[in-house]
Design a protein around this motif. Structure first.
Motif, short mmCIF file in Angstrom:
data_model
loop_
_atom_site.label_atom_id
_atom_site.label_comp_id
_atom_site.label_asym_id
_atom_site.label_seq_id
_atom_site.Cartn_x
_atom_site.Cartn_y
_atom_site.Cartn_z
N HIS A 46 34.15 81.77 44.64
CA HIS A 46 33.15 81.89 43.49
C HIS A 46 33.02 80.49 42.72
CE1 HIS A 46 31.93 83.07 39.42
NE2 HIS A 46 30.97 83.97 39.84
N ASP A 47 34.35 79.99 42.39
CA ASP A 47 34.13 78.79 41.74
C ASP A 47 33.55 77.59 42.45
OD1 ASP A 47 35.60 80.05 39.69
OD2 ASP A 47 37.58 79.21 39.84
N PHE A 48 33.98 77.52 43.96
CA PHE A 48 33.34 76.55 44.54
C PHE A 48 31.84 76.82 44.59
CE2 PHE A 48 32.24 74.93 48.90
CZ PHE A 48 32.72 73.74 48.71
N LEU A 49 31.31 77.78 44.88
CA LEU A 49 29.93 78.09 44.83
C LEU A 49 29.23 77.72 43.41
CD1 LEU A 49 27.42 79.03 46.32
CD2 LEU A 49 27.87 81.32 45.43
N ASN A 50 29.73 77.98 42.39
CA ASN A 50 29.29 77.68 41.18
C ASN A 50 29.16 76.03 41.07
OD1 ASN A 50 28.99 80.04 40.13
ND2 ASN A 50 30.80 80.25 39.04
N GLU A 51 30.21 75.28 41.47
CA GLU A 51 30.16 73.95 41.49
C GLU A 51 29.22 73.41 42.35
OE1 GLU A 51 32.31 71.48 40.12
OE2 GLU A 51 33.64 72.76 39.19
N LEU A 52 29.05 73.93 43.58
CA LEU A 52 27.79 73.28 44.47
C LEU A 52 26.66 73.60 43.80
CD1 LEU A 52 29.12 74.54 47.88
CD2 LEU A 52 29.09 72.20 47.16
N GLU A 68 43.54 80.55 35.10
CA GLU A 68 42.08 80.37 34.60
C GLU A 68 41.46 81.74 35.27
OE1 GLU A 68 39.82 77.90 37.88
OE2 GLU A 68 41.17 76.56 36.48
N TRP A 69 41.74 82.39 36.23
CA TRP A 69 41.20 83.61 36.57
C TRP A 69 42.03 84.68 35.80
CZ3 TRP A 69 42.58 81.47 42.22
CH2 TRP A 69 41.89 80.58 42.29
N THR A 101 46.39 88.88 44.18
CA THR A 101 46.52 88.74 45.63
C THR A 101 45.94 87.66 46.19
OG1 THR A 101 44.72 90.00 46.32
CG2 THR A 101 46.51 91.44 45.35
N VAL A 102 46.22 87.19 47.47
CA VAL A 102 45.73 86.25 48.18
C VAL A 102 44.23 86.50 48.39
CG1 VAL A 102 45.67 84.99 50.18
CG2 VAL A 102 47.81 85.67 49.49
N ALA A 103 43.86 87.58 48.70
CA ALA A 103 42.35 88.00 48.82
C ALA A 103 41.65 87.87 47.56
CB ALA A 103 42.22 89.39 49.27
N GLN A 104 42.52 88.21 46.39
CA GLN A 104 41.64 87.97 45.10
C GLN A 104 41.66 86.44 44.75
OE1 GLN A 104 44.27 90.50 43.05
NE2 GLN A 104 42.83 91.84 42.46
N ALA A 105 42.59 85.70 44.98
CA ALA A 105 42.47 84.28 44.83
C ALA A 105 41.55 83.63 45.64
CB ALA A 105 44.02 83.75 45.14
#
Length: 171
Positions: free
Chosen positions: A16-22, A70-71, A6-10
């Motif tokens: 989550h990925d963005f926070l990991n990168e930061l 990837e998810w 779903t859009v919400a899951q995406a």
């Protein structure tokens, strides 16, 4: 695709990925590793360019599959390169279906403890549109799905598998 996201899951995965990168960037900065930070930024900028090219192909089903792979298949590390300048809209759903069948089958057979990478390259080759998969790692010999309108072939090496899925371009 049976296991749609779903859009919400995406968005949750993307945050989550963005926070990991930061967090990775902050850690590198704290360690005084500015060159590593610059490398991460360059890598993310190049990934954004590739995603823009993918979007320009006007193949929404294949794009959706590639953006969420990837998810949905965390056993694999995906890397996307879009060299194509034109897509093949009439075969869009067929390409997405082929990818789903192949990776679902591979996921069932693969050793989940092994590290499997998949470089995915979209390109035009003469009058064909191709999706090339270069897989590396401990791979089982899996059958290629048969999807009407697509031609799939593979080359097996010691620790890698190369697959080309193609269809004739329109017009």
């Amino acid at each position: 695709m049976d296991d749609s996201i779903t859009v919400a899951q995406a968005l949750r995965h993307a945050r989550h990925d963005f926070l990991n990168e930061l967090q990775l960037i902050q850690m590198k900065l704290d360690l005084g590793r500015g060159q590593d930070v610059k490398s991460i930024i360059r890598s993310r900028a190049e990934a954004a360019v590739q995603l823009n090219r993918l979007s320009a192909l006007k193949m929404p089903a294949a794009e959706h599959w590639l953006l969420t792979a990837e998810w949905r298949f965390p056993e694999f590390r995906f890397h996307l390169e879009c060299l194509a300048q034109a897509g093949i809209t009439t075969k869009d759903a067929a390409f997405a279906d082929w990818l789903e069948q192949f990776f679902s089958s591979l996921k069932e057979q693969a050793d989940t403890a092994s590290d499997i990478s998949c470089r995915t390259v979209l390109k035009e080759q003469q009058s064909d549109f191709e999706i090339g998969l270069d897989l590396n790692g401990n791979l089982p010999d899996t059958q290629l799905p048969e999807v009407p309108g697509l031609l799939a072939r593979k080359e097996i090496a010691a620790d890698s598998l190369k697959i080309i899925v193609s269809a004739k371009m329109e017009g």
